[in-house]
Scaffold this motif. Structure first.
Motif, PDB file in Angstrom:
ATOM      1  N   UNK A  97      -9.358 -29.739 -34.588  1.00 17.47           N
ATOM      2  CA  UNK A  97      -8.763 -31.008 -34.183  1.00 17.47           C
ATOM      3  C   UNK A  97      -9.241 -32.141 -35.079  1.00 17.47           C
ATOM      4  N   UNK A  98     -10.514 -32.113 -35.455  1.00 16.67           N
ATOM      5  CA  UNK A  98     -11.093 -33.182 -36.272  1.00 16.67           C
ATOM      6  C   UNK A  98     -10.767 -33.028 -37.758  1.00 16.67           C
ATOM      7  N   UNK A  99     -10.344 -31.861 -38.183  1.00 18.50           N
ATOM      8  CA  UNK A  99     -10.071 -31.604 -39.603  1.00 18.50           C
ATOM      9  C   UNK A  99      -8.689 -30.965 -39.767  1.00 18.50           C
ATOM     10  N   UNK A 100      -7.623 -31.709 -39.482  1.00 17.29           N
ATOM     11  CA  UNK A 100      -6.277 -31.110 -39.535  1.00 17.29           C
ATOM     12  C   UNK A 100      -5.879 -30.635 -40.931  1.00 17.29           C
TER      13      UNK A 100
ATOM     14  N   UNK B  91     -11.708 -30.475 -51.777  1.00 20.14           N
ATOM     15  CA  UNK B  91     -11.548 -30.735 -50.347  1.00 20.14           C
ATOM     16  C   UNK B  91     -11.662 -29.437 -49.561  1.00 20.14           C
ATOM     17  N   UNK B  92     -11.004 -28.386 -50.045  1.00 17.25           N
ATOM     18  CA  UNK B  92     -11.068 -27.100 -49.358  1.00 17.25           C
ATOM     19  C   UNK B  92     -12.495 -26.579 -49.284  1.00 17.25           C
ATOM     20  N   UNK B  93     -13.256 -26.732 -50.353  1.00 17.33           N
ATOM     21  CA  UNK B  93     -14.641 -26.275 -50.357  1.00 17.33           C
ATOM     22  C   UNK B  93     -15.479 -26.991 -49.315  1.00 17.33           C
ATOM     23  N   UNK B  94     -15.288 -28.301 -49.218  1.00 20.16           N
ATOM     24  CA  UNK B  94     -16.061 -29.067 -48.232  1.00 20.16           C
ATOM     25  C   UNK B  94     -15.642 -28.706 -46.809  1.00 20.16           C
ATOM     26  N   UNK B  95     -14.358 -28.518 -46.589  1.00 20.23           N
ATOM     27  CA  UNK B  95     -13.894 -28.143 -45.252  1.00 20.23           C
ATOM     28  C   UNK B  95     -14.367 -26.737 -44.878  1.00 20.23           C
ATOM     29  N   UNK B  96     -14.362 -25.840 -45.857  1.00 15.87           N
ATOM     30  CA  UNK B  96     -14.839 -24.490 -45.582  1.00 15.87           C
ATOM     31  C   UNK B  96     -16.321 -24.488 -45.229  1.00 15.87           C
TER      32      UNK B  96
END
Length: 233
Positions: free
Chosen positions: A117-120, A76-81
């Motif tokens: 805001x979209x990715x808390x 998840x962190x990789x995709x958010x980054x």
């Protein structure tokens, strides 16, 4: 009788592709559930059982894709980054450098506020005390890249400034943004927009004298009229 050889009508990769697509959808479902649980419970208190419940699947199904909570967080962190890279890259494009300071702040800050805001879950994973070290290391690397890019933008206004001064200004800009971001994320609707406008005003008043935005002889009232959000109320 032996099996018929593959034909154009029945390519041998059809089933694996369908399985792969189903697997990707399941992974996305689990990551969405993990993001929700991390935001609600925090990373430390979250569990694979809670993530499975949120996703509407059994723990056994979750373990088919992820061996533990840490693996989920890393994915998840990789995709958010990656989304973070795209957001900051779009915000800090060279095309924005030709804009007046008030419009430059809009162009740079609005995508960044929107992303957070979209990715808390991003803030939870970045700032959580027990998140996997891989996430922290990747964010630290991107943070360094971001500061360098801000320094480059400031340098375009101050080509003769020494590196230490550029570093100081870039660090202050980022610190002001981060401090205000917590207020923005804690509010919704008009209140949220009001805090965004205030952060832009703070940065405008900090940067305008530095980059020489105001023409000589411009009065304080005219300067306020040029500030971001000055006509939004």
């Amino acid at each position: 009788m032996g099996e018929h050889p593959p034909t154009a009508k029945h390519p041998p990769t059809a089933k694996p592709r369908r399985r792969q697509a189903r697997g990707e959808r399941r992974i996305a479902q689990l990551l969405d559930a993990a993001a929700s649980v991390f935001c609600t419970s925090g990373y430390t208190a979250a569990s694979t059982n809670a993530i499975a419940r949120e996703a509407g699947v059994s723990p056994g199904t979750l373990y088919q894709f992820f061996p533990n909570k840490e693996a989920i967080a890393v994915e998840l962190g990789g995709r958010l980054l990656e989304r973070w890279r795209e957001s900051h890259g779009a915000a800090l494009t060279a095309a924005n450098l030709d804009l007046p300071l008030d419009q430059l702040l809009d162009a740079v800050l609005d995508p960044l506020f929107a992303f957070n805001h979209e990715n808390p879950a991003f803030a939870v994973l970045v700032h959580g005390p027990d998140v996997p070290g891989q996430i922290t290391q990747e964010f630290d690397a991107l943070h360094a890249v971001l500061l360098t890019r801000i320094e480059e933008i400031v340098a375009s206004f101050l080509p003769d400034a020494p590196p230490a001064e550029l570093s100081l200004i870039a660090t202050m800009i980022f610190a002001i943004f981060k401090a205000g971001l917590d207020l923005v994320l804690a509010h919704e609707g008009e209140e949220r927009q009001a805090y965004i406008d205030e952060i832009k005003k703070v940065l405008f008043r900090y940067l305008a004298p530095i980059v020489g935005f105001c023409p000589a002889g411009q009065g304080a009232e005219e300067q306020r009229d040029a500030e971001p959000g000055a006509h939004s109320h």
